[in-house]
Design a protein around this motif. Structure first.
Motif, PDB file in Angstrom:
ATOM      1  N   VAL A 242       3.387  -4.837   2.701  1.00  0.00           N
ATOM      2  CA  VAL A 242       2.379  -3.965   2.589  1.00  0.00           C
ATOM      3  C   VAL A 242       1.089  -4.347   3.593  1.00  0.00           C
ATOM      4  O   VAL A 242       0.555  -3.436   4.028  1.00  0.00           O
ATOM      5  CB  VAL A 242       1.682  -4.367   1.016  1.00  0.00           C
ATOM      6  N   LYS A 243       0.956  -5.469   3.790  1.00  0.00           N
ATOM      7  CA  LYS A 243       0.032  -5.941   4.713  1.00  0.00           C
ATOM      8  C   LYS A 243       0.315  -5.720   6.122  1.00  0.00           C
ATOM      9  O   LYS A 243      -0.659  -5.301   6.828  1.00  0.00           O
ATOM     10  CB  LYS A 243      -0.341  -7.666   4.671  1.00  0.00           C
ATOM     11  N   LYS A 244       1.450  -5.672   6.414  1.00  0.00           N
ATOM     12  CA  LYS A 244       2.132  -5.125   7.792  1.00  0.00           C
ATOM     13  C   LYS A 244       1.870  -3.833   7.932  1.00  0.00           C
ATOM     14  O   LYS A 244       1.383  -3.124   8.858  1.00  0.00           O
ATOM     15  CB  LYS A 244       3.346  -5.456   7.982  1.00  0.00           C
ATOM     16  N   LEU A 245       2.102  -2.938   6.825  1.00  0.00           N
ATOM     17  CA  LEU A 245       1.952  -1.430   6.879  1.00  0.00           C
ATOM     18  C   LEU A 245       0.662  -1.118   6.878  1.00  0.00           C
ATOM     19  O   LEU A 245       0.247  -0.294   7.579  1.00  0.00           O
ATOM     20  CB  LEU A 245       2.591  -0.864   5.576  1.00  0.00           C
ATOM     21  N   ALA A 246      -0.532  -1.703   6.161  1.00  0.00           N
ATOM     22  CA  ALA A 246      -1.796  -1.614   6.066  1.00  0.00           C
ATOM     23  C   ALA A 246      -2.398  -1.799   7.416  1.00  0.00           C
ATOM     24  O   ALA A 246      -3.319  -1.028   8.023  1.00  0.00           O
ATOM     25  CB  ALA A 246      -2.510  -2.266   5.010  1.00  0.00           C
ATOM     26  N   ALA A 247      -1.724  -2.750   8.085  1.00  0.00           N
ATOM     27  CA  ALA A 247      -2.448  -2.953   9.391  1.00  0.00           C
ATOM     28  C   ALA A 247      -2.159  -2.150  10.481  1.00  0.00           C
ATOM     29  O   ALA A 247      -2.850  -2.229  11.543  1.00  0.00           O
ATOM     30  CB  ALA A 247      -1.975  -4.655   9.856  1.00  0.00           C
ATOM     31  N   SER A 248      -1.246  -1.435  10.368  1.00  0.00           N
ATOM     32  CA  SER A 248      -0.577  -0.548  11.470  1.00  0.00           C
ATOM     33  C   SER A 248      -1.515   0.794  11.315  1.00  0.00           C
ATOM     34  O   SER A 248      -1.300   1.579  12.162  1.00  0.00           O
ATOM     35  CB  SER A 248       0.851  -0.245  11.230  1.00  0.00           C
TER      36      SER A 248
END
Length: 255
Positions: A242-248
């Protein structure tokens, strides 16, 4: 939901059918709501149970594990029937509580049911029960290579003297050993690769139907489970980062 309970119920007595219905309703009540599922896990944790969720079927069993499970279950059914005939209820703690109320007719009914279950299991899983698993598959380093097939003896000796393979076996067991190193020994891998296949049950199909039933409610009747990808998200074993998806994605400050 237990999708097979109606099929099972066709071959059991009315009294046992009633008991099965109680179990099915309890399972559906727990699995049908997230809150009930969380409470059930909490209850299992407080009672130090081995499992903290309802395990209907396994989705990671190989043919080797499945054969052992089925053969063990068949042997236990015969043991249970034998103990019932001698009025020994070690395997049935609930029956032990009402032992004074049990008549010979009750015991005969239960014994007949166990016999029928065993006969049905033997028919359904005959191929799996008769599956031959060579000793060197699960115990490759303890097996005497000279007692194996002549074609694989040299390759088996090569495996038994492979230090990397030994370390993997000691740390992770035979299943990981073959998954990691099997293809380095083609003659052995050719004989074992199919034994590492997952046991082909209808578990995933039943899980898909259950998820579709829970998602396609009257509040979401226009949801297309196929094109939206919602069903795939419910059934996948992958955990999204989730963190990686949100950061993108760029944050919308106005929101």
């Amino acid at each position: 939901m237990l999708h097979r309970h109606n099929l099972v119920a066709k071959n059991i007595s009315p009294s046992l059918h009633q008991s099965l219905n109680i179990a099915v309703r309890a399972i559906n009540k727990i699995k049908g709501h997230a809150l009930n599922d969380r409470i059930f896990r909490q209850l299992c944790g407080e009672n130090d149970e081995a499992f903290q969720r309802l395990l209907l079927q396994g989705d990671a069993l190989t043919l080797v594990h499945s054969k052992a499970t089925i053969c063990s279950f068949l042997a236990k059914l015969e043991l249970y029937r034998h103990n019932l005939s001698k009025r020994q209820f070690n395997n049935f703690p609930q029956l032990a509580k009402v032992v004074d109320e049990l008549t010979d007719n009750h015991l005969l009914r239960y014994a007949d049911h166990l016999r029928a279950v065993k006969a049905d299991m033997e028919i359904r899983f005959r191929d799996l029960e008769q599956l031959e698993v060579p000793e060197w598959v699960t115990e490759p380093f303890q097996t005497n290579a000279s007692r194996s097939e002549a074609e694989i003896q040299e390759t088996l000796i090569d495996l038994q003297n492979d230090e990397e393979a030994k370390a993997t076996f000691r740390a992770c067991g035979w299943r990981v050993l073959w998954a990691m190193h099997g293809q380095r020994f083609p003659l052995l891998w050719k004989r074992i690769c199919f034994l590492l296949l997952a046991f082909p049950t209808s578990y995933l199909v039943e899980q898909g139907f259950s998820q579709a039933l829970h998602m396609q409610t009257k509040y979401r009747s226009r949801l297309n489970l196929v094109t939206s990808g919602a069903l795939r998200l419910k059934l996948t074993s992958l955990c999204p980062d989730v963190k990686k998806l949100a950061a993108s994605h760029q944050a919308q400050g106005s929101h």
